[in-house]
Design a protein around this motif. Sequence first.
Motif, PDB file in Angstrom:
ATOM      1  N   UNK A 104      -7.561  34.027  12.915  1.00 23.18           N
ATOM      2  CA  UNK A 104      -6.198  33.878  13.858  1.00 23.18           C
ATOM      3  C   UNK A 104      -5.099  34.661  13.241  1.00 23.18           C
ATOM      4  N   UNK A 105      -5.171  34.895  11.764  1.00 23.71           N
ATOM      5  CA  UNK A 105      -4.260  35.832  11.150  1.00 23.71           C
ATOM      6  C   UNK A 105      -4.545  37.153  11.534  1.00 23.71           C
ATOM      7  N   UNK A 106      -5.889  37.641  11.631  1.00 24.68           N
ATOM      8  CA  UNK A 106      -6.194  39.097  11.892  1.00 24.68           C
ATOM      9  C   UNK A 106      -6.224  39.316  13.351  1.00 24.68           C
ATOM     10  N   UNK A 107      -5.975  38.188  14.118  1.00 30.23           N
ATOM     11  CA  UNK A 107      -5.930  38.464  15.685  1.00 30.23           C
ATOM     12  C   UNK A 107      -4.362  38.494  16.102  1.00 30.23           C
ATOM     13  N   UNK A 108      -3.743  38.430  14.985  1.00 30.00           N
ATOM     14  CA  UNK A 108      -2.029  38.354  14.911  1.00 30.00           C
ATOM     15  C   UNK A 108      -1.541  37.224  15.795  1.00 30.00           C
ATOM     16  N   UNK A 109      -2.367  36.025  15.899  1.00 25.98           N
ATOM     17  CA  UNK A 109      -1.784  34.959  16.637  1.00 25.98           C
ATOM     18  C   UNK A 109      -1.084  33.867  15.614  1.00 25.98           C
ATOM     19  N   UNK A 110      -1.318  33.991  14.249  1.00 28.01           N
ATOM     20  CA  UNK A 110      -0.495  33.365  13.332  1.00 28.01           C
ATOM     21  C   UNK A 110      -0.262  34.221  12.176  1.00 28.01           C
ATOM     22  N   UNK A 111       0.717  33.910  11.386  1.00 23.44           N
ATOM     23  CA  UNK A 111       1.054  34.656  10.308  1.00 23.44           C
ATOM     24  C   UNK A 111       0.476  33.897   8.786  1.00 23.44           C
TER      25      UNK A 111
END
Length: 136
Positions: A104-111
Amino acid sequence: MNITNILISGVGGQGLVMATNIISKAAFYEGYDIKTSDVIGLSQRGGLVWGCVRFGSEVPSPLIPNHQGDILLAMEQLEALRWIHLMKSNAKIIINEERIYPNRVLLEKEEYPEVIPEVLEKKGVEVYTLNANNMA
């Protein structure tokens, strides 16, 4: 009944099963009753993994009850944050500084949280960070 509860958390491939075995054997050689549990399942190479080591004079089950953890060994920073709910307010948290970014971080959906040790310290636990990868 005095039981020491250690939770080891990390990401697949970091050696969690080996660490659980080493800690368990050390407690066994000291004469303690030991119960362990590893959850690895489909998380090989990159997914969520954790293990419990409980030892004392008599240990009834391998799983650590909420708010009863004494030590959290987090092989990745975010995993320390994920498991804080199992720790006592005066628990000791040892965190490897390595960051392995979840999908989810790699997909820029979360930080990815930047101040994980500081967030944990606000919960009343003692936090120790180290670069275990460099030390190894």
